[in-house]
Design an enzyme around this catalytic site. Structure first.
Site, PDB file in Angstrom:
ATOM      1  N   SER A 112      15.823   5.313   5.374  1.00 53.25           N
ATOM      2  CA  SER A 112      14.643   6.189   5.438  1.00 53.25           C
ATOM      3  C   SER A 112      14.247   6.547   4.011  1.00 53.25           C
ATOM      4  CB  SER A 112      14.992   7.469   6.192  1.00 53.25           C
ATOM      5  OG  SER A 112      15.759   8.337   5.373  1.00 53.25           O
ATOM      6  N   ASP A 113      13.077   7.147   3.850  1.00 49.02           N
ATOM      7  CA  ASP A 113      12.782   7.755   2.561  1.00 49.02           C
ATOM      8  C   ASP A 113      13.419   9.152   2.563  1.00 49.02           C
ATOM      9  OD1 ASP A 113      11.957   8.168   0.025  1.00 49.02           O
ATOM     10  OD2 ASP A 113       9.855   7.734   0.357  1.00 49.02           O
ATOM     11  N   TYR A 114      13.301   9.798   1.441  1.00 48.80           N
ATOM     12  CA  TYR A 114      13.938  11.090   1.183  1.00 48.80           C
ATOM     13  C   TYR A 114      13.595  12.111   2.281  1.00 48.80           C
ATOM     14  CZ  TYR A 114      15.996  13.999  -2.614  1.00 48.80           C
ATOM     15  OH  TYR A 114      16.796  14.766  -3.409  1.00 48.80           O
TER      16      TYR A 114
END
Ligand code: BGC
Length: 741
Positions: A268-270
């Site tokens: 995932s992104d942050y």
């Protein structure tokens, strides 16, 4: 254990055996990616109690940790204190160089030089792995047609064909031939998908796009990275068809794995899993379940997987097999990186000194920077300057070390960057150079505060704007030529750095107006992370050299070009609008049913206040020399499906300098079942020509170049007429036609 999705993927025995021994908790632990903080934060929260979590087997990877000693400490905890001794994957954002920072990606893309881009990525991988990192959150390949969006700086601009080529070069450069070699790293293509189409250019905003547009214009670079064997994919923050990317099963499973055959892992992104709560998709347990079921394998920073997946298994909402699947992919990545053979293989404490920031690497960074600059105008042939000239070097970015590296350089050290004042002195030691700041980057203290989150980029001077201007005019009046260095501070572009007004800030506009009014020849060095609206400056009798944010060797590289040691050859990879009202503006837009003629006509597709044409078209860039194109030829007039066609052209250097030119090929499909774009880039080649030299350049159009995704998402070429345009930018006029039977 086979794949849940029925792909005939080869399994890795070592990973299989390990999976058999793992408890559910240990598997969930592998899906957890944390960052302990300490360096420059790349998101709003940092992870807590990282050491105890590693010991508890609750961490699969870390980022934001670097250096053989520090990484060894973390790796030893994982290897010596956990039951199964599974090493950690160590990631980082090595976006444009590790410590030897080279130009921001938008600048680098302007080189149109795929070999050089691959070499740049190779160098970044060598440096990063020398510092213990084996997983890179790059390349960022989000196509964007919106320069308001700050992250345009991080990608390759607006074009899917060029973007795809660059994506492949970068993946090759990072990953090399053997992922377990100690100097190659796993690449991570991001941000899947469509992040560059955020509404209104505002970061993290929603995206709503037709499948036709997505497949033809926005997805090709991600697919190209997958085709090049990218090891991992990062999801984006935005939603697609109403479902955020991190929980979007169509995107992560149907498209990415089933249709494209991707067999790496997805991160995932942050905190993008958690953010699905704010998107309105349920509580943390709901969205974590959604993400896992969609095909997401690793959860960056948010710990939604860590804290809720076990409960979801117990409640029968997900199966252990689904977790095993994700864990398997993460373990396979560790295996590919060679970590099971030797968890410390990237931790040779002698490497950093030998391999990071070497003279050779800095020389490459300097070369890359010179290739990224785009000459936008050269009135009276002001450039190149004489090395003995009497120069007034003026502007808030002329001696501003903090602003040379550009956005997304968390591993670089701004203190090591060469300023333009220093570069001028290095390259032209016999010139007489006087410097004045002349103006603040911006006089607006509130704006400066927002830009200065990672350190002082905009420093509002103690002196009044009037006294700074006076000092500048005094030295300008006393010089042969004025070089004005203007534009954006580093963090005026990048993540969460969108602007609705993308002109040069007012304080600097005043300065440039006053400098031009002196009547002295003026060369503007324009620094920015995005296309700017510079209609007023373009009217001025000046030279304009766009240099983006050039990286650690900024000053030297700029001096190389300003003093003529290198003749600029960069070409814009994003269209420059006349004003923000034209956005989105890009070269491959549709023609419409009422195309506007050159002169205004009512009831055609136009504006009352500005022409439809941009300030600078895609592919535009001047040279100190001139190139003449002639004799465009096609190898055939008619081709059958599946056949290729060769396109050749003669190009001559008719000016007074040796130089490089990017020969560009555009294709126009005249009739098809869905409205075709105006023109599409379908080939390019960078060639070097000595003055007076002439060459024939041949490009090949292959069957895929004629294809597009139709309304049922099939990739087809439809019979009919095609026009081929060849030349120096997307407005080129040399044309030939052929027919596809
Ligand atoms: C960015 C990613 C980056 C990640 C880790 C996020 O905020 O969107 O591009 O890789 O942080 O630093």
């Amino acid at each position: 254990m086979g794949s849940l999705f029925g792909q005939s993927k080869k399994t890795i025995p070592q990973v299989e055996q390990l999976l058999d021994k793992m408890t559910l908790e240990e598997k969930i632990g592998q899906l957890n990616l944390l960052t302990p903080g300490g360096g420059i934060a790349t998101g709003a929260v940092v992870s807590k109690n990282v050491e105890s979590k590693i010991k508890a087997g609750q961490v699969g990877g870390l980022f934001g940790v670097a250096g053989p000693e520090k990484v060894r400490l973390a790796q030893e905890i994982a290897v010596n204190h956990t039951r199964l001794k599974i090493p950690l994957l160590i990631g980082s954002d090595v976006i444009h160089g590790y410590k030897t920072t080279y130009p921001i990606p938008l600048g680098l893309s302007s080189s149109w030089d795929m070999d050089l881009i691959e070499e740049a990525a190779r160098m970044a991988a060598t440096e990063a792995t020398a510092d213990g990192i084996m997983w890179n959150f790059s390349p960022m390949v989000d196509v964007t047609r919106d320069p308001r969006w700050g992250r345009i700086a991080e990608g390759a601009g607006e074009d899917p064909y060029l973007g795809a080529a660059i994506a492949q070069s970068m993946v090759k450069g990072y990953q090399g031939q053997d992922l377990s070699a100690p100097n190659t790293m796993l690449a991570c293509v991001k941000h899947m998908a469509l992040y560059g189409a955020s509404e209104a250019g505002r970061d993290y905003h929603s995206v709503d796009m037709s499948k036709i547009k997505m497949f033809n214009q926005y997805l090709p670079p991600y697919k190209a990275a997958v085709d090049a064997g990218v090891a991992s994919v990062m999801t984006s923050f935005n939603d697609i068809d109403g479902v955020p990317a991190s929980g979007n099963k169509w995107l992560l499973t149907t498209l990415l794995r089933r249709q494209w055959g991707f067999d790496g892992f997805v991160v995932s992104d942050y905190t993008s899993v958690n953010e699905m709560v704010d998107h309105g998709l349920g509580n943390l347990q709901d969205v974590s379940k959604l993400a896992l079921k969609a095909g997401l394998d690793m959860d960056m920073v948010g710990e939604g997987f860590l804290t809720t997946l076990q409960k979801s298994v117990e409640e029968g909402k997900i199966t252990e097999a689904e977790i095993t699947q994700a864990c398997q992919r993460v373990l396979e990545a560790k295996y590919k990186a060679g970590l099971f053979d030797d968890p410390y293989r990237y931790l040779d404490s002698k490497r950093p000194e030998k391999e990071i920031l070497t003279a050779e690497n800095r020389a490459l960074a300097r070369k890359l920077a010179t290739r990224s600059f785009v000459l936008l105008k050269n009135h009276y042939e002001i450039l190149p300057l004489q090395k003995e000239a009497k120069i007034a070097l003026i502007g808030p970015l002329a001696d501003s070390r903090n602003n040379m590296l550009g956005t997304w350089a968390p591993t670089g050290n701004p203190d090591l960057a060469v300023t333009i004042l220093e570069g001028f002195k290095n390259v032209a030691p016999y010139a007489s150079i006087q410097y004045a700041k002349g103006a603040n980057i911006s006089d607006n203290a509130d704006f400066a505060k927002k830009v200065n989150v990672f350190g002082p980029r905009i420093q509002v001077d103690e002196r009044s704007p009037e006294s700074m201007l006076k000092e500048a005019l005094d030295i300008a009046n006393n010089a042969d030529v004025v070089v004005a260095v203007l534009g954006e501070a580093t963090e005026m572009s990048g993540e969460a750095a969108s602007r609705t007004d993308i002109s040069i800030p007012k304080s600097q506009k005043k300065l440039i107006n006053a400098l031009v009014a002196t009547g002295k020849p003026v060369a503007i060095i324009l620094m920015s992370g995005r296309p700017l609206t510079i209609s007023e400056e373009l009217e001025m009798p000046v030279a304009l050299l766009q240099v983006w944010h050039p990286g650690i060797e900024a000053g030297n590289a700029i001096a190389d070009v300003v003093f003529g040691d290198y003749n600029p050859s960069g070409k814009l990879t994003a269209t420059w609008p006349r004003n923000v009202g034209q956005i989105p503006i890009y070269h491959s837009s549709k023609i419409t049913g009422r195309p506007a003629p050159e002169k205004f006509e009512k009831f055609t597709s136009n504006y009352l206040d500005v022409p439809n044409t941009p300030l600078f078209p895609f592919g535009f860039g001047l040279s100190y020399t001139a190139f003449e194109y002639s004799d465009l030829k096609l190898s055939k007039k008619e081709i059958a499906q599946g056949e290729s066609i060769e396109v050749s052209v003669t190009i001559k250097n008719t000016g007074n300098f040796h130089g490089e030119e990017v020969v560009q090929l555009y294709l126009k499909d005249l009739v098809r079942s869905i409205t075709p774009p105006n023109r599409q880039l379908k080939g390019f080649k960078k060639v070097f020509l000595k003055k007076g030299e002439q060459k024939t350049v041949t490009l090949t159009l292959v069957p895929n170049d004629l294809k597009f995704y139709n309304s049922t998402s099939e990739f087809v070429a439809e019979p009919g007429e095609f026009e081929v345009y060849l030349g120096t930018d997307s407005n080129c006029t040399l044309k030939k036609c052929f027919t596809l039977k």
